[in-house]
Enzyme design. Structure first.
Site, PDB file in Angstrom:
ATOM      1  N   TYR A  54      35.697  89.119 -32.420  1.00 48.00           N
ATOM      2  CA  TYR A  54      34.838  87.961 -32.662  1.00 48.00           C
ATOM      3  C   TYR A  54      35.567  86.707 -32.243  1.00 48.00           C
ATOM      4  CZ  TYR A  54      30.174  88.023 -34.425  1.00 48.00           C
ATOM      5  OH  TYR A  54      28.823  88.084 -34.485  1.00 48.00           O
ATOM      6  N   GLU A  56      33.974  83.226 -31.848  1.00 53.10           N
ATOM      7  CA  GLU A  56      33.133  82.024 -31.799  1.00 53.10           C
ATOM      8  C   GLU A  56      34.001  80.815 -31.506  1.00 53.10           C
ATOM      9  OE1 GLU A  56      31.059  81.980 -35.508  1.00 53.10           O
ATOM     10  OE2 GLU A  56      29.341  83.048 -34.684  1.00 53.10           O
ATOM     11  N   ASP A 200      19.405  76.631  -9.999  1.00 51.43           N
ATOM     12  CA  ASP A 200      19.531  77.986 -10.539  1.00 51.43           C
ATOM     13  C   ASP A 200      19.763  78.895  -9.340  1.00 51.43           C
ATOM     14  OD1 ASP A 200      19.082  80.566 -11.374  1.00 51.43           O
ATOM     15  OD2 ASP A 200      17.260  80.120 -12.517  1.00 51.43           O
ATOM     16  N   THR A 226      23.250  83.723 -12.642  1.00 56.16           N
ATOM     17  CA  THR A 226      23.557  85.012 -13.233  1.00 56.16           C
ATOM     18  C   THR A 226      24.772  85.548 -12.485  1.00 56.16           C
ATOM     19  OG1 THR A 226      21.996  86.059 -11.705  1.00 56.16           O
ATOM     20  CG2 THR A 226      21.196  85.578 -13.921  1.00 56.16           C
ATOM     21  N   LYS A 229      23.118  90.353  -9.468  1.00 52.05           N
ATOM     22  CA  LYS A 229      22.446  90.016  -8.192  1.00 52.05           C
ATOM     23  C   LYS A 229      23.495  89.944  -7.079  1.00 52.05           C
ATOM     24  CE  LYS A 229      18.933  88.079 -11.080  1.00 52.05           C
ATOM     25  NZ  LYS A 229      18.161  86.967 -11.604  1.00 52.05           N
ATOM     26  N   ARG A 235      26.142  92.194 -15.902  1.00 56.45           N
ATOM     27  CA  ARG A 235      24.836  91.612 -16.239  1.00 56.45           C
ATOM     28  C   ARG A 235      25.029  90.455 -17.205  1.00 56.45           C
ATOM     29  NH1 ARG A 235      20.310  92.499 -14.942  1.00 56.45           N
ATOM     30  NH2 ARG A 235      21.120  94.134 -13.612  1.00 56.45           N
TER      31      ARG A 235
HETATM   32  C1  LIG Z   1      17.399  86.647 -12.657  1.00 63.22           C
HETATM   33  C2  LIG Z   1      17.114  85.231 -12.777  1.00 63.22           C
HETATM   34  C3  LIG Z   1      17.203  84.570 -14.018  1.00 63.22           C
HETATM   35  C4  LIG Z   1      17.345  85.262 -15.361  1.00 63.22           C
HETATM   36  O1  LIG Z   1      18.370  86.093 -15.539  1.00 63.22           O
HETATM   37  P1  LIG Z   1      18.435  87.150 -16.757  1.00 63.22           P
HETATM   38  O2  LIG Z   1      19.885  87.423 -16.805  1.00 63.22           O
HETATM   39  O3  LIG Z   1      17.581  88.293 -16.340  1.00 63.22           O
HETATM   40  O4  LIG Z   1      17.927  86.490 -17.982  1.00 63.22           O
HETATM   41  C5  LIG Z   1      17.008  83.201 -14.029  1.00 63.22           C
HETATM   42  N1  LIG Z   1      16.726  82.534 -12.895  1.00 63.22           N
HETATM   43  C6  LIG Z   1      16.595  83.134 -11.698  1.00 63.22           C
HETATM   44  C7  LIG Z   1      16.269  82.319 -10.488  1.00 63.22           C
HETATM   45  C8  LIG Z   1      16.775  84.500 -11.603  1.00 63.22           C
HETATM   46  O5  LIG Z   1      16.617  85.089 -10.425  1.00 63.22           O
END
Ligand SMILES: *Cc1c(COP(=O)(O)O)cnc(C)c1O
Length: 408
Positions: A54, A56, A200, A226, A229, A235
Site C-alpha cells: 500500500y 497512498e 489524449d 494509456t 495500445k 493496461r
Molecule cells: C483507450 C482510450 C481511452 C481510455 O482508456 P481505458 O484505459 O480503456 O480507460 C481514453 N482515450 C482514448 C483516446 C482512448 O483511445
C-alpha cells in the site's frame, strides 16, 4: 509467455482458461487497433510482490511506512516518462485512461464548464463527452467533427467553433481517427480563445515516441495517454503536464480519484518506458505505420472503401456499406476465421453504435510479432476476399492461411 508454476496447481480451472486465451492470442491475427502484445519483461514486472504494497501518496510523501523501494520504483517510472516524452511533469498513478481523463478535467475545470472535443462517431472516445460517461454527465461538451466529403478534420472549422462557444478546454487526440492529428494547430486555437490545451494521445503515444506522429507534449498544458495500445506497456495510463499544473493534477489523481496506486503496474510502465528508449523500439513504431499504409493500400486495391481514403497512423476503418453487410457482421465473420477486429461507427453513420457500418483495423500487434509488408499484402487480400465473399469455402481457406501465418 511466462511459465506459471503455482497457478496450474492452485486453480487449474482458471489456469486452463488462461491457457486457452494464450492460444487464441497466438493462433489469431490480432488486429484490434487498441490492442498490442506487451513484452515478457513488462508481464513479469506486473506479476510481482509489488502488488502487496500500500503506498497512498507520492514518492517521499507516503501515508504508509516501508515505501523506500516502492518510492524508487515509482520515481524511476516518473523520470523515464518525463525523459521519453520530454515532459515537465509526469503522474504515473492513473489506473486507466478513462479515470485519467476525468482527473484532468476535474484538475483544470469546474463541473458544467464547456469542453470542445471530437464527435464520438467521428473518432472521439466515450470519455470525450458521451452522455453515458461521467464526462458527459458532469461537463458541457460541444463537439467538432470531420468534414463529410474528406472525412478529415478541417481546422478552420474547429477554430470558428472555438471562437463561437469559448470553451474552457479544447481536447484533441482520438480513438478511431486514421489521420494525423494537427496537435500544434489545436494548441494554437486553444491559446487564441483562452482555453486549456489538452491532448489524449492514447492510441498514438508509441508512434509519437517513434517519431512517426507529431508530439502534443511541447504545445499542450496536459497530455493523457494509456500505456497500452501502440505504446505496448501494461493496461494503464499516465498524465504528463507542464510544471504549473503538476500540483493540481497530482491532487486530483490522489486523493481526488484514486486510493493506493497499483505499484506492480507502475513498475511494468517503467519497464515499458525503458524499452521505448531503444532504437529497436523506434524501428518497431515506424514499421507499425509502414504496415498500416501497405495494408490500407492493399484493401483499397481490392476495392474496399476506407474512411478518409487511407491512414497516416496504425489504424484504418473499412466502410462495409458498399459490401452490403454491417460492421458487426464483417467483424464477426473475420473473428470466426481468427482475424480479430472491432466494429466501429464511421463518420455520419446511419446505423446504430451496437451494429455500425465500420470495421476498425490496426497493425501494432501484428508488427510486434515481426510481420512486415509481405504479410500485410497477404492479410489485406485475405480480409477483402472474405468480406466480399463470406462463404463457408472462403472461411475454410482463410482459417488455413491464418493458421499458417501464425505458426511461423
Ligand atoms: C483507450 C482510450 C481511452 C481510455 O482508456 P481505458 O484505459 O480503456 O480507460 C481514453 N482515450 C482514448 C483516446 C482512448 O483511445
Amino acid at each position: 509467455m511466462i511459465p506459471r508454476h503455482h497457478l496450474p496447481i492452485v486453480d487449474p480451472e482458471l489456469d486452463a482458461l488462461i491457457v486457452q486465451e494464450e492460444k487464441r492470442q497466438h493462433d489469431g491475427l490480432l488486429m484490434i487497433a487498441s490492442e498490442n502484445l506487451a513484452s515478457d519483461a513488462v508481464l513479469e514486472a506486473a506479476g510481482t510482490v509489488l502488488t502487496n504494497k500500500y503506498a497512498e501518496g507520492y514518492p517521499g510523501k507516503r501515508y504508509y511506512t516501508g515505501a523506500q523501494y516502492i518510492d524508487q520504483i515509482e520515481q524511476l517510472a516518473i523520470d523515464r516518462a518525463k525523459k521519453l516524452f520530454g515532459a515537465e511533469h509526469a503522474n504515473v498513478q492513473p489506473n486507466a485512461g478513462s479515470g485519467a481523463n476525468l482527473a484532468c478535467y476535474f484538475a483544470l475545470l469546474e463541473p458544467g464548464d464547456t469542453i470542445l472535443a471530437m464527435n464520438l462517431s467521428h473518432g472521439g472516445h466515450l470519455t470525450h463527452g458521451h452522455p453515458v460517461s461521467l464526462s458527459g454527465k458532469l461537463f458541457h461538451f460541444v463537439h467538432y467533427g470531420v468534414e463529410q466529403d474528406t472525412e478529415m478534420i478541417n481546422m478552420d472549422n474547429v477554430a470558428a467553433l472555438a471562437r463561437e462557444v469559448k470553451p474552457k478546454l479544447i481536447l484533441s487526440g482520438f480513438t478511431s481517427y486514421p489521420r494525423a492529428v494537427p496537435f500544434s494547430r489545436f494548441a494554437e486555437i486553444a491559446r487564441e480563445v483562452g482555453a486549456y490545451a489538452m491532448a489524449d494521445m492514447s492510441h498514438i503515444a508509441g508512434l509519437v515516441v517513434g517519431g512517426v506522429h507529431e508530439s502534443p507534449v511541447p504545445t499542450h498544458d496536459v497530455v493523457m495517454t494509456t500505456t497500452t495500445k501502440t505504446l505496448r506497456g501494461p493496461r494503464s495510463a499516465i498524465i504528463l503536464c507542464k510544471e504549473q499544473f503538476a500540483k493540481q493534477i497530482d491532487k486530483m489523481v490522489f486523493p481526488g480519484m484514486q486510493g493506493g496506486p497499483l505499484e506492480h503496474i507502475i513498475a511494468a510502465k517503467a519497464v515499458c518506458f525503458k524499452e521505448a528508449m531503444t532504437d529497436e523500439y523506434k524501428k518497431y513504431q515506424q514499421q507499425i505505420a509502414i504496415n498500416a499504409k501497405v495494408l490500407a493500400e492493399t484493401l483499397m486495391a481490392e476495392g474496399l472503401r476506407l474512411v478518409s481514403g487511407g491512414t497516416d497512423t496504425h489504424l484504418m476503418i473499412i466502410d462495409c456499406t458498399p459490401l452490403g453487410i454491417s460492421g458487426k457482421q464483417g467483424a464477426d465473420t473475420l473473428a470466426e476465421c481468427g482475424i480479430y477486429a472491432n466494429f466501429n461507427m464511421i463518420p455520419f453513420d446511419t446505423r446504430k453504435p451496437a451494429d455500425p457500418s465500420g470495421i476498425r483495423l490496426g497493425t501494432p500487434a501484428l508488427t510486434a510479432r515481426g510481420m512486415k509488408e509481405p504479410e500485410m499484402k497477404v492479410i489485406g487480400k485475405l480480409i477483402a476476399d472474405l468480406l466480399k465473399n463470406p462463404t463457408d469455402e472462403q472461411k475454410e481457406k482463410t482459417k488455413g492461411t491464418v493458421r499458417e501465418m501464425t505458426s511461423k
